[in-house]
Design an enzyme around this catalytic site. Sequence first.
Site, mmCIF file in Angstrom:
data_model
loop_
_atom_site.group_PDB
_atom_site.id
_atom_site.type_symbol
_atom_site.label_atom_id
_atom_site.label_comp_id
_atom_site.label_asym_id
_atom_site.label_seq_id
_atom_site.Cartn_x
_atom_site.Cartn_y
_atom_site.Cartn_z
ATOM 1 N N ASP A 185 0.813 -1.220 0.000
ATOM 2 C CA ASP A 185 0.000 0.000 0.000
ATOM 3 C C ASP A 185 0.848 1.273 0.000
ATOM 4 O O ASP A 185 0.679 2.161 0.856
ATOM 5 C CB ASP A 185 -0.940 0.022 1.211
ATOM 6 C CG ASP A 185 -1.660 -1.289 1.440
ATOM 7 O OD1 ASP A 185 -1.973 -1.956 0.438
ATOM 8 O OD2 ASP A 185 -1.904 -1.642 2.609
ATOM 9 N N GLU A 242 -11.228 -1.446 -3.616
ATOM 10 C CA GLU A 242 -10.569 -0.758 -2.511
ATOM 11 C C GLU A 242 -9.462 0.146 -3.033
ATOM 12 O O GLU A 242 -9.247 0.273 -4.237
ATOM 13 C CB GLU A 242 -10.009 -1.767 -1.505
ATOM 14 C CG GLU A 242 -8.900 -2.640 -2.041
ATOM 15 C CD GLU A 242 -8.412 -3.682 -1.033
ATOM 16 O OE1 GLU A 242 -9.041 -3.831 0.028
ATOM 17 O OE2 GLU A 242 -7.397 -4.356 -1.323
#
Length: 349
Positions: free
Chosen positions: A47, A221
């Site tokens: 991420d 997401e």
Amino acid sequence: MFALSRLLPLSLLALTLACQKSAPAQPTVAPPTNTTFTNPLLPAGPDPWVIRRGDTYYYMHTTGNNLVIRKTAKMSELGSAVSTVVWTPQQASVTQRDIWAPELHFLDGKWYIYYSADPLCCDGHRINVLENANADPTTGAWVDKGRIAVPGNDLWAIDGTVLEQNGKRYLLWSGHEVANSQVQRLYIAEMSNPWTLIGPRVELSSPQYSWERNGSPAVNEGPEVLKHGDKTFIVYSASHCSTDDYALGLLTASATADPLKLTSWTKSATPVFVKNPAGQAYGPGHNAFFQSKDGTEDWIIYHANPQTGQGCGDNRSPRMQKFTWNADGTPNFGSPVAVGTALPKPAGE
């Protein structure tokens, strides 16, 4: 990213996996030169997020149990950047675990970190906000501004990011439609300040295509904002991170459209960035964007696994590459560049 690494700190996950199987072979990486660099930028870093302020880049990624900022003048030298732990919830008398997907934003003259964490209650993760008035986010005190949620609709939520359009500010995130749901959808809501939402949330995307439904549960997401010309894009991650087919999707709107109207957005029927097995890039996704030091180049930074079947754990490493634009104004990310390939450094470095 709703799997084992979403339930355990990454260090504990790594130990668990090591007990289950031998460590995977590491990718072969060619040494960089004065004008080139190679991916991955770090051995691990799920991420990844980058923001530039002045001549400095600030980088964050999921560590699992705290918030760390790396500070560098050159993105190609991220591996040697100064690293600072800026927040540990336990030391701040905040009970949280499984800290994911931090993002650093500069808003209204202050720094804000949006991160997701499990508050040990309430059906799991929520998005939280920290504030720092110091000019350098690696120094000074971070103040906990608490949870950010839609009034009266405080549900499971992760991967918060900020969109500014038409003089207003909005939070984008991945969340659940109802309590105890499994499918992850993309939502947007207006902000009255950097830590407060007003008005209802609007669902912008759900996993409707087959390429968004690999693994279980089905997932949309990691929404990220990208602007170019007269268009605003939301680049998001689709399918479950446990699969090699985690990929990027695209929503497109006019740069002057009302982002709270679902009709403002067009969803691409095909993914815009997918795995490259020959290049040791499996499950590429959860990206961010930045420009080169001289402002002439656009770059994407993302994570990917070097081998098949490695899922949501510590094997995900941050990689970056330059991208271009199609004739219709949409981004062209190409294919994930092979690990170890010598790439020109961002212009101006």
